[in-house]
Each structure stands twice: as structure tokens, then as C-alpha cells.
Write an enzyme that holds these catalytic residues in place. Structure first.
Site, PDB file in Angstrom:
ATOM      1  N   HIS A 152      13.343  28.146  55.491  1.00 24.32           N
ATOM      2  CA  HIS A 152      12.876  28.838  56.708  1.00 24.32           C
ATOM      3  C   HIS A 152      12.393  27.823  57.748  1.00 24.32           C
ATOM      4  O   HIS A 152      12.665  27.960  58.937  1.00 24.32           O
ATOM      5  CB  HIS A 152      11.683  29.756  56.388  1.00 24.32           C
ATOM      6  N   ARG A 162      22.947  31.112  54.270  1.00 20.52           N
ATOM      7  CA  ARG A 162      22.984  30.086  53.218  1.00 20.52           C
ATOM      8  C   ARG A 162      24.367  29.939  52.617  1.00 20.52           C
ATOM      9  O   ARG A 162      24.834  28.839  52.362  1.00 20.52           O
ATOM     10  CB  ARG A 162      21.997  30.452  52.099  1.00 20.52           C
ATOM     11  N   SER A 217      13.130  32.905  48.730  1.00 16.32           N
ATOM     12  CA  SER A 217      11.733  33.242  48.415  1.00 16.32           C
ATOM     13  C   SER A 217      11.651  33.936  47.055  1.00 16.32           C
ATOM     14  O   SER A 217      10.691  33.744  46.310  1.00 16.32           O
ATOM     15  CB  SER A 217      11.157  34.166  49.488  1.00 16.32           C
TER      16      SER A 217
END
Ligand code: PNS
Length: 158
Positions: free
Chosen positions: A17, A90, A128
Site C-alpha cells: 500500500h 498485484r 493484508s
């Protein structure tokens, strides 16, 4: 002045991030990072904790603002007079969900476009969810998040 918004859950903020925030802040005049306050999810960190961690990691980026939002992303964008949403991509596995989200937002608000920044290769595996899982088993998360976030995570899994 070109304002972009970068929405997400950031539960917790990762190096991936941070990389997107730093790069987007160089492309746009103003970047507003929005932490989703999702009432239907039970996050690890409260919205206030996530906002505070994001503020800490972006304190050296003068054109980055951190806030939270509830409800629709298109309304959040309107409130900040922004026509651009930034999202990180990603891998191909992200694409379907991101495409669906960006098309939905574009139909809800035709003036709103999503700009994808490809995640730096060294963070392309990082999420995350994985960080939370590793931390929940007391694994080493130092490669994934800044040190102070690591400390906050340890407290959650004492
Ligand atoms: O970090 P995340 O969890 O991938 O971020 C997802 C987020 C916050 C960008 C997305 O869930 C969102 O925009 N939610 C707000 C609700 C909304 O606008 N939904 C319609 C678009 S699919």
C-alpha cells in the site's frame, strides 16, 4: 488541481500500500486515502487505528490526506471533487474483482475513472489477509509492514 482518491480496507497497511501511495502522490496533485468503514465486517484494527497508522506512514508526503468513509465509493469521490480512483494491481487474480468494481463505479458515476498502478514486483504476493494470518500465529511479519505496525499487530495477538 488533480485530486485522486485511493480507497481500501488497509487492515493493516502494508509495504505494498505504501508503495502505491508514494507513487500515486507523485502523479497527482492531491491524493486522498480513504479507509472504508465497513459495518458488515469485523476488522482487526478500528477505523481510527487504521487512519492513525496511515497518517504516520504518510507524514512526509504533503499532498496526501488520510480520511475514512462509509457507503459508496462514488459518493466519497464526489465529496472530494475527484474523478480518479487509484487501485493497485498485484496479479491477474486481482483483475476480475478490480474490473468489476471499476465498471460498477463508472456506471454509477460516469465521470469517475479508475487508474491501476501495478504493484512493485517485490510486493506482488503481499496482502493484508496474509499479514493478519501470519501475525495470528506469531510469525515474523517484518518483511510485510513497517516496524510500528508490526508492534501494533503483536498487541492484537497477545
Ligand atoms: O482494500 P480493499 O478491501 O480491496 O478495498 C475495497 C474497497 C474499499 C475499495 C471497496 O470495497 C469499496 O469501494 N467499497 C465501498 C462500497 C462501494 O462503493 N461498492 C460499490 C463498488 S463495488
Amino acid at each position: 488541481m488533480k485530486t485522486a482518491i485511493y480507497p481500501g480496507s488497509f487492515d493493516p497497511i502494508t509495504f505494498g500500500h505504501i508503495d502505491i501511495i508514494e507513487r500515486a502522490s507523485k502523479i497527482f496533485d492531491r491524493l486522498v486515502v480513504g479507509v472504508l468503514n465497513n459495518q458488515s465486517k469485523q476488522p482487526l484494527f478500528t477505523v481510527d487505528e487504521r487512519v492513525s497508522m496511515l497518517k504516520t506512514v504518510t507524514k512526509n508526503l504533503p499532498n496526501v490526506e488520510i480520511t475514512s468513509f462509509c457507503g459508496l465509493l462514488v459518493d466519497f469521490a464526489k465529496a472530494y471533487d475527484s474523478h480518479v480512483v487509484v487501485r493497485g494491481l498485484r496479479a491477474i487474480t486481482d483483475f476480475e474483482y478490480e474490473l468489476q468494481m471499476s465498471q460498477t463505479n463508472h456506471i454509477l458515476a460516469p465521470e469517475l475513472d479508475t487508474v491501476f498502478l501495478t504493484t512493485d514486483l517485490k510486493y506482488s504476493y503481499l496482502s493484508s489477509t496474509t499479514v493478519r494470518e501470519v501475525a495470528s500465529f506469531h510469525g515474523d511479519i517484518s518483511a510485510f509492514v513497517p516496524e510500528f505496525v508490526e508492534r501494533e499487530m503483536r498487541k492484537k495477538f497477545l
